[in-house]
Write a protein that holds these residues in place. Structure first.
Motif, PDB file in Angstrom:
ATOM      1  N   LEU A 195      -2.463   8.479  12.548  1.00  0.00           N
ATOM      2  CA  LEU A 195      -3.361   7.589  11.811  1.00  0.00           C
ATOM      3  C   LEU A 195      -4.657   7.332  12.576  1.00  0.00           C
ATOM      4  O   LEU A 195      -5.731   7.239  11.970  1.00  0.00           O
ATOM      5  CB  LEU A 195      -2.649   6.277  11.495  1.00  0.00           C
ATOM      6  CG  LEU A 195      -1.479   6.388  10.513  1.00  0.00           C
ATOM      7  CD1 LEU A 195      -0.757   5.059  10.390  1.00  0.00           C
ATOM      8  CD2 LEU A 195      -1.953   6.864   9.146  1.00  0.00           C
TER       9      LEU A 195
ATOM     10  N   CYS B 281       3.610   6.804   4.782  1.00  0.00           N
ATOM     11  CA  CYS B 281       3.495   7.201   6.187  1.00  0.00           C
ATOM     12  C   CYS B 281       4.684   6.659   6.983  1.00  0.00           C
ATOM     13  O   CYS B 281       5.306   7.392   7.761  1.00  0.00           O
ATOM     14  CB  CYS B 281       2.187   6.686   6.771  1.00  0.00           C
ATOM     15  SG  CYS B 281       1.859   7.286   8.449  1.00  0.00           S
TER      16      CYS B 281
ATOM     17  N   VAL C  23       5.503  -3.482   3.573  1.00  0.00           N
ATOM     18  CA  VAL C  23       5.613  -2.122   4.116  1.00  0.00           C
ATOM     19  C   VAL C  23       6.748  -2.043   5.134  1.00  0.00           C
ATOM     20  O   VAL C  23       7.548  -1.104   5.130  1.00  0.00           O
ATOM     21  CB  VAL C  23       4.274  -1.669   4.751  1.00  0.00           C
ATOM     22  CG1 VAL C  23       4.459  -0.386   5.549  1.00  0.00           C
ATOM     23  CG2 VAL C  23       3.219  -1.467   3.671  1.00  0.00           C
TER      24      VAL C  23
ATOM     25  N   ARG D  18       1.278   6.490  14.822  1.00  0.00           N
ATOM     26  CA  ARG D  18       0.055   5.851  15.340  1.00  0.00           C
ATOM     27  C   ARG D  18      -0.984   6.900  15.716  1.00  0.00           C
ATOM     28  O   ARG D  18      -2.164   6.785  15.335  1.00  0.00           O
ATOM     29  CB  ARG D  18       0.393   5.005  16.564  1.00  0.00           C
ATOM     30  CG  ARG D  18      -0.803   4.347  17.237  1.00  0.00           C
ATOM     31  CD  ARG D  18      -0.450   3.944  18.655  1.00  0.00           C
ATOM     32  NE  ARG D  18      -0.110   5.114  19.457  1.00  0.00           N
ATOM     33  CZ  ARG D  18       0.630   5.070  20.569  1.00  0.00           C
ATOM     34  NH1 ARG D  18       1.124   3.923  20.991  1.00  0.00           N
ATOM     35  NH2 ARG D  18       0.886   6.180  21.237  1.00  0.00           N
TER      36      ARG D  18
ATOM     37  N   ILE E 170      -7.890   5.396  10.546  1.00  0.00           N
ATOM     38  CA  ILE E 170      -7.265   4.281   9.841  1.00  0.00           C
ATOM     39  C   ILE E 170      -7.435   2.999  10.663  1.00  0.00           C
ATOM     40  O   ILE E 170      -7.437   3.029  11.898  1.00  0.00           O
ATOM     41  CB  ILE E 170      -5.777   4.573   9.596  1.00  0.00           C
ATOM     42  CG1 ILE E 170      -5.620   5.896   8.831  1.00  0.00           C
ATOM     43  CG2 ILE E 170      -5.115   3.427   8.834  1.00  0.00           C
ATOM     44  CD1 ILE E 170      -6.346   5.945   7.505  1.00  0.00           C
TER      45      ILE E 170
ATOM     46  N   VAL F 135       2.246   0.143  10.114  1.00  0.00           N
ATOM     47  CA  VAL F 135       3.096   1.334  10.036  1.00  0.00           C
ATOM     48  C   VAL F 135       3.944   1.460  11.302  1.00  0.00           C
ATOM     49  O   VAL F 135       5.137   1.759  11.241  1.00  0.00           O
ATOM     50  CB  VAL F 135       2.244   2.595   9.811  1.00  0.00           C
ATOM     51  CG1 VAL F 135       3.097   3.856   9.943  1.00  0.00           C
ATOM     52  CG2 VAL F 135       1.579   2.554   8.441  1.00  0.00           C
TER      53      VAL F 135
ATOM     54  N   GLU G 238       0.322   4.340   0.331  1.00  0.00           N
ATOM     55  CA  GLU G 238      -0.018   5.319   1.358  1.00  0.00           C
ATOM     56  C   GLU G 238       0.569   4.926   2.707  1.00  0.00           C
ATOM     57  O   GLU G 238       1.116   5.769   3.429  1.00  0.00           O
ATOM     58  CB  GLU G 238      -1.539   5.449   1.456  1.00  0.00           C
ATOM     59  CG  GLU G 238      -2.020   6.778   1.993  1.00  0.00           C
ATOM     60  CD  GLU G 238      -3.519   6.914   1.823  1.00  0.00           C
ATOM     61  OE1 GLU G 238      -3.951   7.974   1.330  1.00  0.00           O
ATOM     62  OE2 GLU G 238      -4.268   5.979   2.177  1.00  0.00           O
ATOM     63  N   LEU G 239       0.480   3.639   3.049  1.00  0.00           N
ATOM     64  CA  LEU G 239       1.053   3.172   4.308  1.00  0.00           C
ATOM     65  C   LEU G 239       2.568   3.242   4.268  1.00  0.00           C
ATOM     66  O   LEU G 239       3.216   3.595   5.262  1.00  0.00           O
ATOM     67  CB  LEU G 239       0.588   1.744   4.610  1.00  0.00           C
ATOM     68  CG  LEU G 239      -0.908   1.542   4.818  1.00  0.00           C
ATOM     69  CD1 LEU G 239      -1.192   0.074   5.161  1.00  0.00           C
ATOM     70  CD2 LEU G 239      -1.440   2.459   5.922  1.00  0.00           C
TER      71      LEU G 239
ATOM     72  N   ASP H  57      -3.704  -1.584   9.869  1.00  0.00           N
ATOM     73  CA  ASP H  57      -2.803  -0.719   9.106  1.00  0.00           C
ATOM     74  C   ASP H  57      -1.938   0.127  10.040  1.00  0.00           C
ATOM     75  O   ASP H  57      -0.763   0.380   9.749  1.00  0.00           O
ATOM     76  CB  ASP H  57      -3.599   0.174   8.161  1.00  0.00           C
ATOM     77  CG  ASP H  57      -4.186  -0.599   6.979  1.00  0.00           C
ATOM     78  OD1 ASP H  57      -3.760  -1.752   6.766  1.00  0.00           O
ATOM     79  OD2 ASP H  57      -5.062  -0.055   6.290  1.00  0.00           O
ATOM     80  N   ILE H  58      -2.522   0.566  11.140  1.00  0.00           N
ATOM     81  CA  ILE H  58      -1.742   1.332  12.121  1.00  0.00           C
ATOM     82  C   ILE H  58      -0.618   0.467  12.678  1.00  0.00           C
ATOM     83  O   ILE H  58       0.532   0.914  12.796  1.00  0.00           O
ATOM     84  CB  ILE H  58      -2.648   1.836  13.258  1.00  0.00           C
ATOM     85  CG1 ILE H  58      -3.607   2.918  12.731  1.00  0.00           C
ATOM     86  CG2 ILE H  58      -1.809   2.399  14.418  1.00  0.00           C
ATOM     87  CD1 ILE H  58      -4.654   3.350  13.741  1.00  0.00           C
TER      88      ILE H  58
ATOM     89  N   ASP I 228       0.864  -1.185   0.000  1.00  0.00           N
ATOM     90  CA  ASP I 228       0.000   0.000   0.000  1.00  0.00           C
ATOM     91  C   ASP I 228       0.901   1.236   0.000  1.00  0.00           C
ATOM     92  O   ASP I 228       1.583   1.492   0.999  1.00  0.00           O
ATOM     93  CB  ASP I 228      -0.885  -0.015   1.251  1.00  0.00           C
ATOM     94  CG  ASP I 228      -1.892   1.115   1.283  1.00  0.00           C
ATOM     95  OD1 ASP I 228      -1.543   2.240   0.854  1.00  0.00           O
ATOM     96  OD2 ASP I 228      -3.019   0.905   1.767  1.00  0.00           O
TER      97      ASP I 228
END
Length: 213
Positions: free
Chosen positions: A92, A60, A124, A89, A97, A105, A56-57, A101-102, A54
């Motif tokens: 997000l 971040c 990721v 964290r 989110i 990241v 976007e992730l 996903d948090i 992803d």
């Protein structure tokens, strides 16, 4: 306009724009451009390895990975990687989110200075570390074309003394909590800048424990 290298660009989303704005306003230009390069190198590494991730992730994770070096997000007790992960964290969570996903990241940031582990985890997590290792250590330098490297550096310049500048930035961000560098590559930074620094010794900790034998 965002740099586009073979389809690798900064995600065109409101979340990514807010990440960019927050990091640019919080970090020094040195760290902001470093983090931006980390994203491009990490995303390109993903393309070269055929990994699905992803963007976007990944963006971040890359952009927040050094936030723990800043005064705004540096604690007195945690590793700077954890401070940066916590900052991501909180950001997000405020944007609704998902917890999965948090957590992804958070882990990508917390482990980015722990070599030998991230590469076997989710893309990721692996690619944040890959981007950092390329920009700071020059690992896999030859796996990127001259055009790729030059385009990224043109958009997000390295300072004339980047190698020394980034070491200094690491030192300035962690010097107030040397105990957090135990088992961490950042102990080398403190030893480099302060000859009197004595890192904790793993064997010494074992021998000094409360166990009788």
């Amino acid at each position: 306009m965002s740099l586009d290298i073979d389809g690798v660009t900064i995600p065109d989303s409101q979340l990514a724009r807010e990440i960019t704005e927050l990091v640019r306003d919080t970090e020094s230009p040195l760290l902001f451009h470093h983090s931006s390069r980390v994203y491009y190198f990490g995303a390109l590494a993903g393309r070269k390895r055929g990994l699905k991730f992803d963007p976007e992730l990944l963006y971040c994770g890359c952009m927040f990975h050094d936030m723990g070096l800043t005064r705004a997000h540096s604690s007195d007790c945690c590793r700077f990687e954890v401070d940066g992960a916590n900052a991501a964290r909180d950001f997000l969570e405020s944007h609704g989110i998902s917890q999965r996903d948090i957590d992804l990241v958070w882990t990508s940031i917390a482990l980015h200075t722990t070599p030998g582990i991230p590469e076997f985890m989710d893309p990721v997590i692996a690619l944040v570390t890959a981007g950092v290792e390329m920009d700071v250590l020059g690992l896999a330098y030859g796996q990127y074309s001259d055009a790729e490297r030059e385009s990224i550096v043109a958009a997000h310049p390295r300072t004339p003394r980047f190698k020394e500048d980034i070491i200094q930035a690491f030192h300035d961000g962690i010097k107030h909590k040397p105990h957090t560098t135990f088992g961490n590559v950042k102990a080398d930074v403190l030893a480099d800048k302060n000859p009197s620094f004595k890192p904790m010794n793993f064997c010494g900790v074992i021998r000094a424990s409360a166990w009788a034998a």
